[in-house]
Design a protein around this motif. Structure first.
Motif, PDB file in Angstrom:
ATOM      1  N   UNK A   1       5.022 -27.651  -8.354  1.00  0.00           N
ATOM      2  CA  UNK A   1       5.666 -26.351  -8.357  1.00  0.00           C
ATOM      3  C   UNK A   1       5.076 -25.449  -9.443  1.00  0.00           C
ATOM      4  N   UNK A   2       4.825 -26.071 -10.602  1.00  0.00           N
ATOM      5  CA  UNK A   2       4.291 -25.309 -11.732  1.00  0.00           C
ATOM      6  C   UNK A   2       2.871 -24.811 -11.433  1.00  0.00           C
ATOM      7  N   UNK A   3       2.049 -25.627 -10.746  1.00  0.00           N
ATOM      8  CA  UNK A   3       0.684 -25.219 -10.431  1.00  0.00           C
ATOM      9  C   UNK A   3       0.671 -24.072  -9.425  1.00  0.00           C
ATOM     10  N   UNK A   4       1.613 -24.074  -8.482  1.00  0.00           N
ATOM     11  CA  UNK A   4       1.703 -22.966  -7.521  1.00  0.00           C
ATOM     12  C   UNK A   4       2.026 -21.667  -8.245  1.00  0.00           C
ATOM     13  N   UNK A   5       2.905 -21.764  -9.224  1.00  0.00           N
ATOM     14  CA  UNK A   5       3.288 -20.577  -9.991  1.00  0.00           C
ATOM     15  C   UNK A   5       2.101 -20.059 -10.810  1.00  0.00           C
ATOM     16  N   UNK A   6       1.326 -20.982 -11.394  1.00  0.00           N
ATOM     17  CA  UNK A   6       0.154 -20.596 -12.185  1.00  0.00           C
ATOM     18  C   UNK A   6      -0.899 -19.952 -11.292  1.00  0.00           C
ATOM     19  N   UNK A   7      -1.115 -20.524 -10.123  1.00  0.00           N
ATOM     20  CA  UNK A   7      -2.098 -19.960  -9.177  1.00  0.00           C
ATOM     21  C   UNK A   7      -1.652 -18.568  -8.726  1.00  0.00           C
ATOM     22  N   UNK A   9       0.241 -16.408 -10.384  1.00  0.00           N
ATOM     23  CA  UNK A   9       0.053 -15.477 -11.513  1.00  0.00           C
ATOM     24  C   UNK A   9      -1.427 -15.140 -11.679  1.00  0.00           C
ATOM     25  N   UNK A  10      -2.297 -16.124 -11.530  1.00  0.00           N
ATOM     26  CA  UNK A  10      -3.737 -15.900 -11.630  1.00  0.00           C
ATOM     27  C   UNK A  10      -4.222 -14.940 -10.539  1.00  0.00           C
ATOM     28  N   UNK A  11      -3.748 -15.122  -9.312  1.00  0.00           N
ATOM     29  CA  UNK A  11      -4.113 -14.229  -8.212  1.00  0.00           C
ATOM     30  C   UNK A  11      -3.628 -12.800  -8.466  1.00  0.00           C
ATOM     31  N   UNK A  12      -2.399 -12.669  -8.966  1.00  0.00           N
ATOM     32  CA  UNK A  12      -1.881 -11.331  -9.301  1.00  0.00           C
ATOM     33  C   UNK A  12      -2.736 -10.652 -10.358  1.00  0.00           C
ATOM     34  N   UNK A  13      -3.148 -11.410 -11.371  1.00  0.00           N
ATOM     35  CA  UNK A  13      -3.995 -10.853 -12.432  1.00  0.00           C
ATOM     36  C   UNK A  13      -5.339 -10.405 -11.860  1.00  0.00           C
ATOM     37  N   UNK A  14      -5.917 -11.192 -10.972  1.00  0.00           N
ATOM     38  CA  UNK A  14      -7.191 -10.827 -10.347  1.00  0.00           C
ATOM     39  C   UNK A  14      -7.048  -9.571  -9.496  1.00  0.00           C
ATOM     40  N   UNK A  15      -5.972  -9.508  -8.717  1.00  0.00           N
ATOM     41  CA  UNK A  15      -5.757  -8.337  -7.871  1.00  0.00           C
ATOM     42  C   UNK A  15      -5.535  -7.074  -8.702  1.00  0.00           C
ATOM     43  N   UNK A  16      -4.888  -7.215  -9.834  1.00  0.00           N
ATOM     44  CA  UNK A  16      -4.661  -6.056 -10.711  1.00  0.00           C
ATOM     45  C   UNK A  16      -5.968  -5.600 -11.350  1.00  0.00           C
TER      46      UNK A  16
END
Length: 164
Positions: A1-7, A9-16
């Protein structure tokens, strides 16, 4: 669950971050285009493809054929249409703005907005032509032609920039 959340957040940062990266590349492309345009104008060896004619009277005329104004070192090759009133021309209408002639009084300057302003005079047996060409940093160009024996006319077009 924690890795899905990290992934996530990482995708959101990339999209931003993507829009800022593309904005920088657009700005860089704009600067490169401006440099290429100014280099061409300074070389005194360029061609402007014309797509609109604006006579003194009447409305602007979109041009469907390929017309151009070409500067080659010390000469001008003008292949432009003419619409307007002629005061004193040869029998049969003459050649209008279709000629090749030597440049006289060629000058280039840059105005306050960073546009190149080119002025020159050309003569042929038919008339004396005063050209004022304004080339914008994006490659767009406007051409004003004043003649002794005909009404003035203006054109709009695009500087032919060769991509590397």
């Amino acid at each position: 669950m924690r890795t899905k959340k990290q992934i996530f957040i990482l995708l959101l940062a990339l999209l931003a971050g993507i829009p800022t990266l593309s904005a920088q590349s657009k700005k860089e492309k704009k600067e490169q285009k401006k440099e290429a345009v100014m280099k061409l104008v300074e070389s005194e060896n360029y061609k402007i493809d014309v797509n609109t004619a604006m006579p003194m009277r009447g409305r602007s005329i979109p041009l469907t054929s390929s017309y151009s104004l070409e500067i080659r070192n010390d000469s001008v090759i003008s292949y432009l249409p003419y619409y307007g009133r002629a005061y004193n021309i040869p029998y049969g209408g003459g050649n209008g703005l279709n000629f090749k002639a030597a440049l006289k009084e060629y000058s280039t300057e840059t105005d306050k907005k960073g546009n190149a302003v080119i002025k020159f005079i050309a003569r042929n047996p038919e008339d004396r032509y005063e050209y004022r060409v304004k080339v914008f940093p994006n490659g767009a160009a406007s051409i004003d032609v004043n003649m002794q024996n005909r009404q003035s006319i203006s054109f709009q077009g695009e500087l032919e920039v060769k991509e590397d």
